[in-house]
Design a protein around this motif. Structure first.
Motif, PDB file in Angstrom:
ATOM      1  N   LEU A 169       0.827  -1.206   0.000  1.00 30.30           N
ATOM      2  CA  LEU A 169       0.000   0.000   0.000  1.00 30.30           C
ATOM      3  C   LEU A 169       0.859   1.253   0.000  1.00 30.30           C
ATOM      4  O   LEU A 169       0.532   2.250  -0.656  1.00 30.30           O
ATOM      5  N   HIS A 212       2.820   1.373  -3.590  1.00 27.59           N
ATOM      6  CA  HIS A 212       2.043   1.313  -4.827  1.00 27.59           C
ATOM      7  C   HIS A 212       1.965   2.695  -5.468  1.00 27.59           C
ATOM      8  O   HIS A 212       1.734   3.696  -4.799  1.00 27.59           O
ATOM      9  N   LEU A 262      -2.989  -4.785  -6.539  1.00 28.21           N
ATOM     10  CA  LEU A 262      -3.405  -3.381  -6.438  1.00 28.21           C
ATOM     11  C   LEU A 262      -3.431  -2.710  -7.805  1.00 28.21           C
ATOM     12  O   LEU A 262      -4.267  -1.830  -8.062  1.00 28.21           O
ATOM     13  N   ILE A 316      -6.856  -3.013  -9.745  1.00 27.95           N
ATOM     14  CA  ILE A 316      -8.074  -2.316  -9.318  1.00 27.95           C
ATOM     15  C   ILE A 316      -8.270  -1.087 -10.208  1.00 27.95           C
ATOM     16  O   ILE A 316      -7.357  -0.269 -10.350  1.00 27.95           O
ATOM     17  N   TYR A 345     -11.401   4.570  -7.381  1.00 24.47           N
ATOM     18  CA  TYR A 345     -10.790   5.524  -6.461  1.00 24.47           C
ATOM     19  C   TYR A 345     -11.226   6.958  -6.787  1.00 24.47           C
ATOM     20  O   TYR A 345     -11.404   7.779  -5.884  1.00 24.47           O
ATOM     21  N   THR A 404     -12.083   3.912   1.856  1.00 27.91           N
ATOM     22  CA  THR A 404     -11.560   3.468   0.563  1.00 27.91           C
ATOM     23  C   THR A 404     -10.847   2.128   0.694  1.00 27.91           C
ATOM     24  O   THR A 404     -11.012   1.231  -0.138  1.00 27.91           O
ATOM     25  N   LEU A 405     -10.053   1.994   1.765  1.00 29.93           N
ATOM     26  CA  LEU A 405      -9.345   0.738   1.987  1.00 29.93           C
ATOM     27  C   LEU A 405     -10.322  -0.399   2.252  1.00 29.93           C
ATOM     28  O   LEU A 405     -10.166  -1.505   1.712  1.00 29.93           O
ATOM     29  N   THR A 449     -10.254  -1.269  -1.753  1.00 27.78           N
ATOM     30  CA  THR A 449      -8.964  -1.945  -1.872  1.00 27.78           C
ATOM     31  C   THR A 449      -9.023  -3.391  -1.396  1.00 27.78           C
ATOM     32  O   THR A 449      -8.658  -4.309  -2.141  1.00 27.78           O
TER      33      THR A 449
END
Length: 296
Positions: A97, A100, A184, A187, A192, A205-206, A210
């Motif tokens: 995370l 990324h 990741l 996605i 997002y 959001t996570l 995610t």
């Protein structure tokens, strides 16, 4: 669309079998045959040199049930896996995370964190023995600067296992991190962007974008880690030799000692089959939980 004739289907089946044949041959020779051979050996009193082989039935399995060293090694292995698997997964996810995205610094850091994965277990253990040494280790001056006696991490009943876990995390975090980075990247950015327009928090959001988007990769990493960490051998063998007082004796170490030190190949194979059953059970449980989550 026209239906294929039986002759065409047979021809396609033969072609598929020809293409699959190399894999099937290798799979049977190196996986299926050794598995059945191991089961066969476990019913024998089998010496390493091959000079003595006697059918003893389930005697090895009966010995295994009453073997205190086996249960000690199994408990140590499960304790190590319980510490290493969640820690490895969470650490790899946090690194993925954080790293990324685009940028030279992130690219360099990704390479740095992944580079430890290419080291051999011998190099890893030598590095961490130098770090954890109570005499001239890298941590020892920190304790002395605070007026404390350095801890003998690898010789301590309380600290030996956590030390192995830390060394394993440093060594193996690169691969799961790379898997999470790949997941990741799959996605869609539109999700997002929509979350940003709705002023969603980072935690939302996570949680809602995610983690659901990488849930299959999380399951894959967990299964790979369970299978891998249950087979711990090199770190324990080279850093602690199973000590102190057998607190870091693992199942693979016990298999090695029984088969190659004591020459009891039949009994060592029985322990190996028990390890296989344990790993398969935990892996199937993890897969079942993952599929149950998908159904819900």
């Amino acid at each position: 669309m026209t239906n294929r004739t039986p002759q065409r289907m047979r021809r396609d089946g033969r072609a598929a079998l020809i293409f699959l044949a190399p894999f099937l041959i290798i799979y049977c020779v190196f996986l299926i045959f050794p598995l059945f051979k191991a089961v066969f050996i476990s019913f024998h009193d089998w010496e390493l040199a091959g000079g003595y082989r006697e059918w003893i039935g389930f005697f090895n399995y009966e010995d295994l049930w009453y073997d205190d060293y086996f249960w000690k090694a199994l408990g140590n292995t499960m304790r190590f896996a319980a510490m290493a698997v969640p820690s490895m997964t969470i650490l790899a996810l946090l690194l993925a995370l954080g790293l990324h995205g685009h940028g030279r610094v992130r690219a360099v850091l990704r390479s740095v964190f992944f580079s430890s994965s290419v080291f051999s277990v011998t190099v890893v253990t030598l590095v961490w023995q130098m770090v954890l040494s109570p005499d001239r280790g890298l941590i020892a001056p920190i304790f002395r600067s605070m007026g404390m006696e350095p801890i003998n991490f690898l010789g301590s009943v309380e600290w030996a296992m956590p030390s192995l876990v830390i060394a394993t995390l440093w060594w193996g975090v690169g691969l799961p991190m790379a898997l999470f980075l790949a997941a990741l990247g799959q996605i869609p950015d539109e999700l997002y962007e929509a979350a940003e327009l709705d002023h969603a928090s980072r935690w939302s959001t996570l949680r809602y974008i995610t983690l659901p988007g990488i849930r299959h990769t999380v399951l894959l990493v967990l299964v790979l880690q369970i299978v891998g960490q249950f087979q711990i051998f090199g770190q324990a063998q080279l850093m602690t030799k199973g000590g102190p007082a057998n607190t870091t004796l693992t199942l693979v170490q016990y298999i090695y000692n029984t088969g190659f030190r004591d020459w009891q190949v039949g009994y060592a194979t029985t322990i190996a089959l028990a390890l296989f059953v344990v790993m398969a059970g935990f892996s199937m449980l993890q897969l079942w939980l993952g599929r149950k989550g998908d159904d819900q």
